[in-house]
Write a protein that holds these residues in place. Structure first.
Motif, PDB file in Angstrom:
ATOM      1  N   PHE A 127     -21.092   5.237 -25.327  1.00 54.05           N
ATOM      2  CA  PHE A 127     -21.924   4.649 -26.300  1.00 54.05           C
ATOM      3  C   PHE A 127     -21.476   3.031 -26.640  1.00 54.05           C
ATOM      4  O   PHE A 127     -22.302   2.077 -26.935  1.00 54.05           O
ATOM      5  CB  PHE A 127     -21.982   5.331 -27.619  1.00 54.05           C
ATOM      6  N   ASP A 128     -20.016   2.744 -26.983  1.00 54.16           N
ATOM      7  CA  ASP A 128     -19.633   1.432 -27.184  1.00 54.16           C
ATOM      8  C   ASP A 128     -19.919   0.360 -25.960  1.00 54.16           C
ATOM      9  O   ASP A 128     -20.236  -0.586 -26.326  1.00 54.16           O
ATOM     10  CB  ASP A 128     -18.493   1.382 -27.717  1.00 54.16           C
ATOM     11  N   ALA A 129     -19.745   1.070 -24.967  1.00 60.10           N
ATOM     12  CA  ALA A 129     -20.047   0.199 -23.794  1.00 60.10           C
ATOM     13  C   ALA A 129     -21.469  -0.311 -23.670  1.00 60.10           C
ATOM     14  O   ALA A 129     -21.613  -1.533 -22.929  1.00 60.10           O
ATOM     15  CB  ALA A 129     -19.612   0.829 -22.413  1.00 60.10           C
ATOM     16  N   GLU A 130     -22.155   0.271 -24.221  1.00 56.19           N
ATOM     17  CA  GLU A 130     -23.741  -0.146 -24.199  1.00 56.19           C
ATOM     18  C   GLU A 130     -24.044  -0.699 -25.437  1.00 56.19           C
ATOM     19  O   GLU A 130     -25.328  -1.082 -25.702  1.00 56.19           O
ATOM     20  CB  GLU A 130     -24.558   0.860 -23.626  1.00 56.19           C
ATOM     21  N   ARG A 131     -22.877  -0.930 -26.588  1.00 56.19           N
ATOM     22  CA  ARG A 131     -23.176  -1.454 -27.719  1.00 56.19           C
ATOM     23  C   ARG A 131     -24.240  -0.749 -28.400  1.00 56.19           C
ATOM     24  O   ARG A 131     -25.120  -1.222 -29.367  1.00 56.19           O
ATOM     25  CB  ARG A 131     -23.538  -2.901 -27.612  1.00 56.19           C
ATOM     26  N   LYS A 132     -24.403   0.557 -28.320  1.00 62.06           N
ATOM     27  CA  LYS A 132     -25.266   1.496 -29.133  1.00 62.06           C
ATOM     28  C   LYS A 132     -24.480   1.639 -30.653  1.00 62.06           C
ATOM     29  O   LYS A 132     -23.154   1.818 -30.736  1.00 62.06           O
ATOM     30  CB  LYS A 132     -25.572   2.677 -28.425  1.00 62.06           C
ATOM     31  N   LEU A 133     -25.335   2.086 -31.624  1.00 61.22           N
ATOM     32  CA  LEU A 133     -24.788   2.275 -32.560  1.00 61.22           C
ATOM     33  C   LEU A 133     -23.809   3.630 -32.870  1.00 61.22           C
ATOM     34  O   LEU A 133     -24.221   4.468 -32.245  1.00 61.22           O
ATOM     35  CB  LEU A 133     -25.871   2.316 -33.870  1.00 61.22           C
ATOM     36  N   ILE A 134     -22.721   3.437 -33.580  1.00 66.44           N
ATOM     37  CA  ILE A 134     -21.686   4.343 -33.545  1.00 66.44           C
ATOM     38  C   ILE A 134     -21.543   4.567 -35.079  1.00 66.44           C
ATOM     39  O   ILE A 134     -21.031   3.534 -35.748  1.00 66.44           O
ATOM     40  CB  ILE A 134     -20.495   4.428 -33.029  1.00 66.44           C
ATOM     41  N   ALA A 135     -21.541   5.494 -35.948  1.00 70.82           N
ATOM     42  CA  ALA A 135     -21.475   5.607 -37.475  1.00 70.82           C
ATOM     43  C   ALA A 135     -20.829   6.956 -37.521  1.00 70.82           C
ATOM     44  O   ALA A 135     -21.063   8.026 -37.003  1.00 70.82           O
ATOM     45  CB  ALA A 135     -22.691   5.502 -38.030  1.00 70.82           C
TER      46      ALA A 135
END
Length: 207
Positions: free
Chosen positions: A98-106
């Protein structure tokens, strides 16, 4: 329609998970822009912190990261087995994707710990449970700049310091995935618009 993935680890705190199911659920019934939510686990049945047992809709190995826009990680209780799942290599790999694609992580509270353990917060800002110096030290040892703040946003990653910020995190997710107008709409429906949801109580009378 945006889609979010809610991770249910063993020992998850029910409240911390429910803020996401409620806030995002309201977008589908009252909101201007619906956001779909899917629950995922590392086992077919999850025993929660306070003895509820829940069944995730799918298992982690079935997840297609490309189909989701956000990853949501509520915290849990170590004594209830939270870190058995939270530190599982499969979840850490999912966080990295998820972070590699700069998607939101909460995350909420110690839900930040697997994010830190995955390595994606190294050299970045974050926070975790404010009543646990041990967890904060562990996070710092993983290269995170731990801030003494209730809620920390570093680009695509949201962390907070206790269950007290859980609903604020969920509302922030709604806004980030849709719009401020959508958030205001569901807050109105949920009674968070500043207007009292209780009728006036009549003055007691002596008879």
């Amino acid at each position: 329609m945006k889609r979010a993935l809610l991770v249910l680890c063993q020992g998850v705190e029910e409240y911390e998970a429910s803020v996401f199911t409620d806030a995002l659920g309201w977008t589908t019934t009252y909101g201007l822009e619906p956001i779909a939510l899917l629950t995922v686990g590392l086992r077919p049945k999850v025993r929660c912190a306070w003895n509820f047992t829940i069944e995730p809709q799918c298992q982690l190995e079935q997840v297609d990261v490309a189909a989701f826009d956000a990853l949501l990680i509520p915290g849990g209780m170590g004594r209830a087995g939270f870190y058995e799942d939270a530190y599982d290599g499969r979840l850490l790999a999912l966080i990295r994707q998820f972070d590699a694609e700069r998607k939101l992580i909460a995350s909420v509270c110690v839900g930040a710990m697997p994010i830190a353990r995955s390595g994606v917060l190294q050299g970045r800002r974050g926070t975790t449970y404010c009543r646990s110096p041990e967890r904060q030290q562990q996070m710092a040892a993983l290269g995170v700049q731990v801030l003494a703040e209730p809620l920390v946003v570093d680009d695509n990653i949201i962390t907070c310091s206790s269950p007290g910020q859980a609903l604020q995190v969920a509302f922030m997710v709604v806004e980030r995935l849709s719009s401020a107008a959508n958030l205001a709409r569901i807050q109105e429906g949920m009674g968070f618009d500043g207007r009292s949801s209780w009728p006036e109580r009549p003055e007691p009378r002596c008879t």
